[in-house]
Each structure stands twice: as C-alpha cells, then as structure tokens.
Enzyme design. Structure first.
Site, mmCIF file in Angstrom:
data_model
loop_
_atom_site.group_PDB
_atom_site.id
_atom_site.type_symbol
_atom_site.label_atom_id
_atom_site.label_comp_id
_atom_site.label_asym_id
_atom_site.label_seq_id
_atom_site.Cartn_x
_atom_site.Cartn_y
_atom_site.Cartn_z
ATOM 1 C CD GLU A 1 4.917 9.643 -7.232
ATOM 2 O OE1 GLU A 1 4.122 9.033 -8.114
ATOM 3 O OE2 GLU A 1 5.728 10.144 -7.360
ATOM 4 C CG ASN B 1 8.639 10.284 -1.077
ATOM 5 O OD1 ASN B 1 9.036 11.155 -0.382
ATOM 6 N ND2 ASN B 1 8.902 9.886 -2.227
HETATM 7 O O1 9MR Z 1 14.019 7.758 -11.147
HETATM 8 C C1 9MR Z 1 13.153 7.226 -11.678
HETATM 9 C C2 9MR Z 1 13.139 6.728 -13.125
HETATM 10 O O2 9MR Z 1 14.384 6.058 -13.351
HETATM 11 C C3 9MR Z 1 11.907 5.730 -13.632
HETATM 12 O O3 9MR Z 1 11.992 5.639 -14.740
HETATM 13 C C4 9MR Z 1 10.592 6.450 -13.182
HETATM 14 C C5 9MR Z 1 9.533 5.842 -13.467
HETATM 15 O O4 9MR Z 1 8.359 6.437 -13.011
HETATM 16 O O5 9MR Z 1 10.689 6.559 -11.645
HETATM 17 C C6 9MR Z 1 11.800 7.483 -11.283
HETATM 18 O O6 9MR Z 1 11.685 7.850 -9.970
HETATM 19 C C7 9MR Z 1 10.544 8.412 -9.416
HETATM 20 C C8 9MR Z 1 10.186 8.280 -8.158
HETATM 21 O O7 9MR Z 1 10.366 6.689 -7.652
HETATM 22 C C9 9MR Z 1 8.909 8.567 -7.360
HETATM 23 N N1 9MR Z 1 8.659 9.960 -7.520
HETATM 24 C C10 9MR Z 1 9.132 10.433 -8.754
HETATM 25 C C11 9MR Z 1 10.431 9.947 -9.651
HETATM 26 C C12 9MR Z 1 10.519 10.540 -10.985
HETATM 27 O O8 9MR Z 1 9.630 9.978 -11.797
#
Ligand code: 9MR
Length: 354
Positions: A166, A207
C-alpha cells in the site's frame, strides 16, 4: 520360481516407491483428486497451473472445522497478521516469529504454499517505531534489519513476499508513510534489494488495493514497476488485493490491467479477494457477488502470468469487514456457519469444475 518371486517383490516395492514419490511430489489436493473425491478449488486451480488460497489468522486455528476446510480446499495460505512488523519485531531488534511459524507449519502439514505478508507497511507497526522521530540513516538501518531478518527467517518457507504494501494514494501520489517521509521513494527499491539479498529465490511483490482496474493508482504502480525493472531492481510481481464492494461497482478493466503488468515481465496475483455488501445479504446481492468472484477468477485465468487467487480468509465468520465497515459484510465464499455460498459455486465454475 524364487527368482520371479523376488522380481515380483522388487517390482511391488518399486511401484510403491513410485507411488509414494508421486504423492510426495504432488500436493495433498492432487492426492485427493486421485482418490476420486470431488475436486477442491485447489485441484481445479492446479489444472490451470494456478493456486487457490486463503488468508488465515492465528486465533482462528483453534476452530477445528474451520481448520479442516482451510487444510483441504486450498493449496496456498497467507497469514492475515502473523508476519506483520508489530508481530515479528515487537521490540527493536527483538524478533518473534512464532505466529508466522505457526502458519508456516500448518501449511507444511497441509502441503500448501505460503505468501509472506508483509515486510514494509505504514500500518500495524510496533509502538517503538511509530512513537519517536527517526533520522534517515537511523530508519534505513532499522528497515534493512527488519526486512533481512524476516526474509532470512522464512527463506525456503514462503514462495513470495509482499515486500511493500500500500505505497500509493488513490491519486497515484506516494503515501506519506514514515518510510516515504523519512527516506523518500527510494525506500521501495532498497527494500526489494535487501529482501533479494536475504533470499535470492523468493518472489518479491508490491501489493495494494484499488489497483485491480486501470486508473491513477494502478498507473502509478505500472510506472514504478517499469522504472524498477529498467534499473534492474529485483521485483517479480504485483499483488492486486481486490477488496471489492458491491455498492462501488465492478472494476471492468481487471484483465487488461493484469495483462499490462505481465507485459513488463511480472507475475500478478489476486491476493486478498473479498466482495462486501451492505447487510442484510439478499439472494440478489449474493448472486451479484458470485458473479464478481467468477469474473475476477476468469480474469486471472485469462492472463498467463496471473499465478493465483487468494481470498482474504474464506468464511464470513472470520472476515475483517464488519469490524471496519459497520453494516457491511457477507464478503466471502463461505458463510458464518462454514456453508458454501453462491460465490463458492461460481468459483468452481470459473475454474472449470461443476
Ligand atoms: O485481515 C487483517 C485484519 O485482521 C487486521 O485487523 C487489519 C488491520 O489493518 O489488517 C487486515 O489485513 C489487511 C492486509 O494486511 C492489507 N490489506 C488490507 C487488509 C484488510 O484491512
């Protein structure tokens, strides 16, 4: 007589050894297929030379029925949180890989591949990193150490890394993360080079979300990827998260977009797929969702270098959506009771199953 008995025994042993070798070199999913069970999503994806994966998270692994499906339906898993910076380096220079290791061990038991997620991200950083100011040389050293310690630890255990996650804003400008602000845009190439030094074989990805279709943000990735490739920076793929929402419409240019990245000599992957909706879920919305899952999968299959699809966990029971988008959810192919939804059957069809 004795001779032929010996020969028979030898032939039997050889056949058994060959069978074992065949099963060992294949995946559990392939072995399952050989035993005449309904092919799984993984089996179907493998027929196209792709994987079909799911994210998972450590706390869910006490849920046995959940774990059983995770182990049988998918041939790739991604730790949802376990390999993030806050988890792996909770104090400066003190590494804790226990969460990620748990996922890697589970994957090994189920003969699944692992995508490493993620080394450099503005979010879920440890307090020691966010709680103070850094000079550029200090932060550079911190970043290098983190990237290399983690990549080294998982060498040979993950096939790909989301090295930087990101990095761009919606308009294609660089996100003002602590890394960008302190080190400038060169932190991306540096992180890729450091990761490559630590594991020359692992595939290195950038990503992001909202880059599935062609637009300012995916254009920024295209420009950056081209520049990095031209400079010989080790970049091997782009991960398209694909967190979609019914109310915002389908990104109709996914296939063209994936293809233009392939043309740069990069792998592509749909890395965090989910399709959320405003609740309650209706038959109509679930049908629409199913179509989007199908379209995404078909887009990946249509582009040679799109290597696989990963859903961001597979069941609504463990989706991140309701906590972050109140009133939205039902985003995954299995419901909260682990029952397959129309999206699951659409995925099967897209992959050529019934
Ligand atoms: O799935 C992840 C969730 O459990 C966390 O609380 C969250 C925190 O931002 O991150 C989620 O995964 C993210 C991923 O690492 C990057 N792209 C967005 C995803 C959804 O937030």
């Amino acid at each position: 007589m004795r001779k032929s008995a010996t020969r028979l025994r030898l032939a039997g042993a050889l056949a058994a050894a060959l069978m074992l070798a065949g099963i060992a070199s294949g995946t559990a999913a392939q072995a399952g297929e050989r035993h005449g069970k309904e092919p799984t999503l993984a089996d179907l994806a493998q027929r196209h030379g792709r994987y079909f994966g799911s994210a998972t998270d450590n706390p869910e692994l006490t849920d046995e029925p959940y774990k059983a499906l995770l182990g049988s339906e998918f041939d790739q898993i991604t730790p949802g949180n376990g390999m993030k910076w806050y988890a792996t380096e909770p104090q400066q220079g003190v590494f804790d890989f226990s969460k990620g290791d748990e996922i890697v061990n589970l994957a090994r038991a189920n003969r699944q591949k692992v995508r490493g997620h993620t080394l450099v991200w503005h979010s879920q950083l440890p307090d020691w990193l966010t709680g103070r100011e850094w000079t550029a040389p200090e932060l550079r050293a911190v970043l290098k150490k983190h990237v290399q310690a983690e990549v080294r630890h998982y060498r040979g255990k993950v096939f790909a890394w989301d090295v930087v996650n990101e990095a761009f804003n919606e308009d294609g400008t660089y996100r003002e993360s602590v890394f960008y602000k302190t080190l400038g845009p060169g932190y991306i190439a540096d992180a890729l080079r450091w990761a490559h030094q630590a594991d020359p074989r692992v595939k290195l990805y950038l990503n992001d979300y909202n880059i599935e279709g062609i637009g300012p943000k995916s254009d920024a990735y295209h420009r950056l990827a081209k520049e990095l490739k031209a400079k010989g920076v080790p970049l091997h793929g782009i991960g398209f998260q694909a967190h979609l929402a019914l109310q915002y419409g389908y990104p109709t240019t996914v296939e063209d977009n994936l293809r233009r990245f392939s043309r740069l000599g990069l792998d592509t992957a749909l890395t965090e797929v989910d399709v959320r909706m405003q609740l309650p879920a209706t038959q109509e919305k679930l049908a629409q969702q199913a179509k989007w899952y199908r379209d995404l999968t078909e887009a990946c299959l249509a582009v040679r270098r799109c290597v696989g699809v990963t859903v961001w966990d597979y069941t609504d029971k463990y989706s991140w959506i309701p906590a972050v988008f109140p009133g939205e959810g039902a985003a995954l192919p299995w419901d909260e009771q682990l029952r397959p939804k129309p999206a699951y059957f659409a995925l099967r069809e897209a992959l050529g199953g019934r």
